[in-house]
Each structure stands twice: as structure tokens, then as C-alpha cells.
Design a protein around this motif. Structure first.
Motif, mmCIF file in Angstrom:
data_model
loop_
_atom_site.group_PDB
_atom_site.id
_atom_site.type_symbol
_atom_site.label_atom_id
_atom_site.label_comp_id
_atom_site.label_asym_id
_atom_site.label_seq_id
_atom_site.Cartn_x
_atom_site.Cartn_y
_atom_site.Cartn_z
ATOM 1 N N UNK A 233 0.746 -1.113 0.029
ATOM 2 C CA UNK A 233 -0.034 0.117 0.031
ATOM 3 C C UNK A 233 0.935 1.132 0.014
ATOM 4 N N UNK A 234 2.085 1.304 0.696
ATOM 5 C CA UNK A 234 2.930 2.515 0.861
ATOM 6 C C UNK A 234 4.267 2.509 0.477
ATOM 7 N N UNK A 235 4.788 1.148 0.206
ATOM 8 C CA UNK A 235 6.088 1.037 -0.016
ATOM 9 C C UNK A 235 6.437 0.724 -1.513
ATOM 10 N N UNK A 236 5.712 0.608 -2.564
ATOM 11 C CA UNK A 236 5.770 0.396 -3.799
ATOM 12 C C UNK A 236 4.680 0.721 -4.731
ATOM 13 N N UNK A 237 5.060 0.948 -5.902
ATOM 14 C CA UNK A 237 4.113 1.650 -7.088
ATOM 15 C C UNK A 237 3.986 0.325 -7.914
ATOM 16 N N UNK A 238 3.003 -0.698 -7.789
ATOM 17 C CA UNK A 238 3.121 -1.788 -8.280
ATOM 18 C C UNK A 238 3.371 -1.990 -9.979
ATOM 19 N N UNK A 239 2.791 -0.881 -10.761
ATOM 20 C CA UNK A 239 2.934 -1.207 -12.147
ATOM 21 C C UNK A 239 4.050 -0.416 -12.605
#
Length: 506
Positions: free
Chosen positions: A347-353
Motif C-alpha cells: 500500500x505504501x512501499x511500492x508502485x506496483x505497475x
């Protein structure tokens, strides 16, 4: 527990299961059996193939080869609904619930009881209460929106949802990853009641203590292949780790700092408070790892978020390297030399795409670095750090969502290390990652401290908290309950966390 005869009669049988993605072999000739009433644990490092295997069993992926036999019949599932109809359910680490709907509406979503062409809500609530009662959960109301429940109660709803589909095999993927210690015991009871009903469980977990507490057998996967299947009572943690990582782990935790290695005070909080914290007094020194313990909701994460300016202190003072700081935003915290690794990686650590490289460069691009450097220099630095944290990925252009949890965490770590922070706030840095990746993170944390950084580390795993910390501060109800020295006993940490002692232990 199932007896040996039951285990020899599998409910689920996998033979020579294989799977490839874009030419990369993810599973290679995997065999596995699960009996009715058995808990069969599946362990391995991140990227070993565990999740892919579970998706094949639950119908989300079709295997490239091999056979799946369930309840005596060969099966080819065209999707998850096919597997559900056959009697296979799965509870993911991230729950699949609708928060605005009630417990009963979630349990019977998509197959609501109908009377005279309308949803029979009375029957739906009655049946849900019966399902909950069958697993010993008689106090959970069926008419409350799921979003108002705690994590442990939401997990109960997921289990009831599976039981409503008459599952005979239930897959549990990292079921305790988001649970506090006292909630884990509730899950243990649920697992035992499920097996007493003859339901087989495939149990995926990185927490070896619970694997040994619950399972009958353990299958180890490594690099997409089955290494071995062991009877739980006939193996040890050390043997299991050796099979998982392919090497001996002489110690789970690196050597702590010696008293002479600890430097001056880097961070001081005096009478810090906000909506979740009250009267916090804290010192963090260069060269040390300060562990933060406490039950879920005690204020541990609130402390890290306050120090990083996400939910700032509204009272008291914060001093960084002798200078009073307001820390009213993450940008201000970063400029003060503070980095923060959130417990909520997805939710806060990565930008999934976005790609691995783009994720690793997020912090460098967002703020002006203390040492001015161009884009090329920052990129070189980040690439060096990704190598240093032993990242396993197809390439820096790969979308980060396709990486294992442990490798996602390594990218997040590299992102912050690129800023050369003087203070690091780690909130559950090893949650949901395997024992090999944990060792990498532990070594990195200790190396950062040895190089002069001040590290504050929050962990729900008491062995990790004790094994990594030079001091332990325990929070309770938003206040500091006490401080313990390196090597403190688990019962002492828990006693402070639950309020069983009144005075600070020294």
C-alpha cells in the motif's frame, strides 16, 4: 493431526506439475500430496514457486504439464470457480472481502440463499451464524460491516466464506502475516477445528515456529523444484532452513553492537504526543539498533509515522543531531536525514505497475539530495545498491508487482539507502519474506548501524526483536511502558506489553 494411514490416502495429489511464464521455468516436476484432516505446510524462499503452485491448485493458473487429482478424480480446472465447485478454497494473505458489506453478505457473496425470487436475508444470517459456531466463533455478529472488524476477525470471515462453499481442501497463504501475537493463537485454534472436521489444509508460511506447531508434514520448494517432504516430528528448524536456502545458517541474527560502537545521540523525542501517542520520551544513538515492541495498536507504527512526518507529533519536541525539528511532512523528515520503511509494503512501499528501477529511484527523484548529483549518478548509485541487497529479478525494467515479497522489500531498502540517511525507521522490515531474505535484511540493518546510522526497528516477531536489538523500548496504549536491555527474555517484553509489570525494567 492425521494418522499415517490417512496421509497415505491423499485428498489432493499433484504429480510432475510444471509451469513457465515468458519462457522462465517457475515450477518443474513438483509432486505433493495432502490428506483429509492433514496440515501440509509448504515452505521455501521467495521465488521458490509456492504462490504459483497454490494458484494452480486453486484454479487461477493452469499447469503446463503434470496431473492434479482431487478426491480420487483427475481434474482440469478452468478457473477458480471450477476449483471452488470441486471443494477447494483459498485464503490469500490480502483478504478478498467487501468492507462495506456485512459479515453474512461477504460469506454468501455470489451464492445468497433465495426465497420467492429475493435474497433470504434471515436465512443468510442464520446460516452464517451456524458456520461461525461450527468453528467456535459464536460471538462474531453477522450484521456488522466487515470493514469495522479487526484483522483476526476478518480472517474468521474468510474461513467461514470458504466453509459456505463446502470446501474439503483449504489453502492458507501467509495466514498470520498481518496478525498480532495474541491473534495468532486464535488462528491456531481455528486450524485445529478445521482438521478435526476432516478438512485438508495447504499451509504456506515463512514463520517456521507456526509451521512446526501446526503441520503434519512439510514440503520444501527451491527454485521451482521440490527439495523434500518431511514429517514435522522428524525434522528440526536447522535442517529445514538448510533445505530451504541451500546453506547453513550459523546464526539467525548478526552480532550486536558493542558498547564502544554506540555513538552520540542522533534523535531525541521529549514529551511527544498526537492522537495516538502520549508523553513519549526517547533517545536513539548512532551505531545502535533500537527495537520497538508492543501489541498491535500500542502505538509502534504511530511512533514511526510521527517521526517521518506522516502523522506528526502535535506536542513535545524532536531533536535531530542537536537541532530541533518540526518534522511536519515526509519531505521535512527526509531533509533531516530520516528514512522510513513502512509495514504496508504493497500500500505504501511500492508502485506496483512501475519498474524495479523506477521504484528504487522514487525517493531520489522526490527530494533534492544533500549531495547534488545528476540523474545518471543517482541511477548508478541505485543500481549498485540493488546489487548489494542481492536483488533477484528478471531485470531493472521488470514491473515490481511480479517480484516476490522479499525482493520488493529489497527494492524499497535500496531506494532509501540511495539517500544515505543518518536515521532509519524500519516498521516490520521482514514481514512476509522468507528466511533467506530475512538474513539479508538483518545483515543490512546491522551493517548500517556499524557504519554509524541510528536504526529504529519495529517487529511483531519477538525472536527477531530480541535478536536484533541493542535496546528494546516497549509501547502500551500510546505510551512507553518500559525499556529492556539487549537479550531480554520474551516474557519480559510481553509483561511490559500487556501491563503485567508497572515499573521500567533495566
Amino acid at each position: 493431526m492425521s494418522d499415517d494411514a490417512a496421509i497415505r490416502t491423499p485428498l489432493l495429489s499433484l504429480r510432475d506439475i510444471g509451469k513457465s511464464f515468458l519462457g522462465v521455468r517457475v515450477l518443474d516436476q513438483v509432486d505433493l500430496d495432502v490428506a483429509a484432516g492433514e496440515v501440509h505446510a509448504v515452505v521455501g524462499e521467495n521465488g521458490a514457486g509456492k504462490s504459483t503452485l497454490m494458484k494452480i491448485v486453486s484454479g487461477a493458473h493452469a499447469p503446463d504439464g503434470g496431473t492434479l487429482t482431487f478426491a480420487g478424480a483427475a481434474r482440469t480446472f478452468r478457473g477458480p470457480r471450477d476449483a471452488q465447485r470441486a471443494g477447494i478454497g483459498i485464503i490469500h494473505q490480502e483478504f478478498n472481502l467487501l468492507p462495506e458489506r456485512t459479515v453474512a453478505e461477504n460469506v454468501y457473496l455470489g451464492h445468497e440463499p433465495v426465497r420467492r425470487g429475493l435474497v433470504d436475508r434471515r436465512a443468510m444470517h442464520r446460516r452464517t451464524a451456524e458456520l461461525l459456531g461450527s468453528i467456535g466463533e459464536t460471538s462474531l455478529p453477522t450484521d456488522v460491516p466487515v470493514g469495522q472488524l479487526g484483522v483476526a476477525q476478518q480472517q474468521v470471515v474468510e474461513i467461514a466464506k470458504a466453509l459456505a462453499l463446502d470446501v474439503r481442501l483449504l489453502i492458507m497463504d501467509e495466514p498470520t502475516a498481518a496478525l498480532a501475537d495474541h491473534e495468532v493463537e486464535l488462528l491456531y485454534g481455528l486450524v485445529r477445528r478445521l482438521t478435526e472436521r476432516g478438512i485438508g489444509l495447504l499451509y504456506v508460511s515463512h514463520r517456521l515456529a507456526e509451521v512446526f506447531a501446526l503441520s503434519n508434514r512439510i514440503t520444501v520448494l527451491k527454485d521451482g523444484r521440490r527439495v523434500c517432504t518431511l514429517d514435522t516430528t522428524e525434522t528440526t528448524v536447522d535442517e529445514l532452513v538448510r533445505h530451504m536456502v541451500g546453506r547453513e545458517l550459523s546464526s539467525y541474527y548478526p552480532e550486536r553492537a558493542a558498547p564502544d560502537d554506540v555513538g552520540p545521540v542522533r534523535l531525541t523525542v521529549r514529551d511527544g504526543g498526537n492522537r495516538k501517542l502520549r508523553g513519549v520520551d526517547l533517545e536513539l544513538r548512532a551505531g545502535e539498533v533500537l527495537g520497538i515492541g508492543g501489541l498491535q495498536g500500542s502505538g509502534r507504527s504511530a511512533l514511526a509515522r510521527a517521526l517521518f512526518g506522516v502523522a506528526p507529533f502535535t506536542s513535545g519536541t524532536v531533536t535531530v543531531d542537536g537541532t530541533t525539528r518540526a518534522l511536519r511532512s515526509p519531505r521535512e523528515a527526509i531533509r533531516a536525514g530520516i528514512a522510513y520503511v513502512s509495514e504496508d509494503r504493497k500500500g505504501e512501499g511500492i508502485v506496483a505497475r512501475q519498474s524495479v528501477l523506477d521504484n528504487a529511484l522514487l525517493a531520489s527523484r522526490a527530494v533534492r539530495m544533500r549531495v547534488r548529483s545528476g540523474h545518471a549518478a543517482r541511477t548508478v548509485r541505485v543500481r549498485e545498491l540493488l546489487s548489494a541487497v542481492e536483488l533477484r529479478a528478471a531485470g531493472e525494467d521488470q514491473e515490481i508487482r511480479f517480484l516476490s515479497g522479499g525482493n520488493q522489500q529489497k527494492v524499497v531498502l535500496a531506494r532509501w539507502l540511495a539517500l544515505s540517511p543518518r536515521i532509519l525507521l524500519f516498521d516490520e522490515p521482514t514481514r512476509g519474506i522468507d528466511v533467506g531474505a530475512k538474513a539479508v535484511v538483518h545483515d543490512l540493518v546491522r551493517r548500517l548501524a556499524r557504519d554509524g546510522a541510528a536504526v529504529l526497528m519495529i517487529s511483531s516477531e519477538l525472536p527477531e526483536l530480541i535478536g536484533m536489538s541493542d535496546r528494546i523500548v516497549v509501547l502500551r496504549d500510546g505510551r512507553i511502558a518500559g525499556e529492556l536491555p539487549a537479550g531480554a527474555a520474551e516474557q519480559d517484553v510481553l509483561a511490559l506489553a500487556v501491563g503485567a509489570v508497572r515499573e521500567t525494567a533495566g
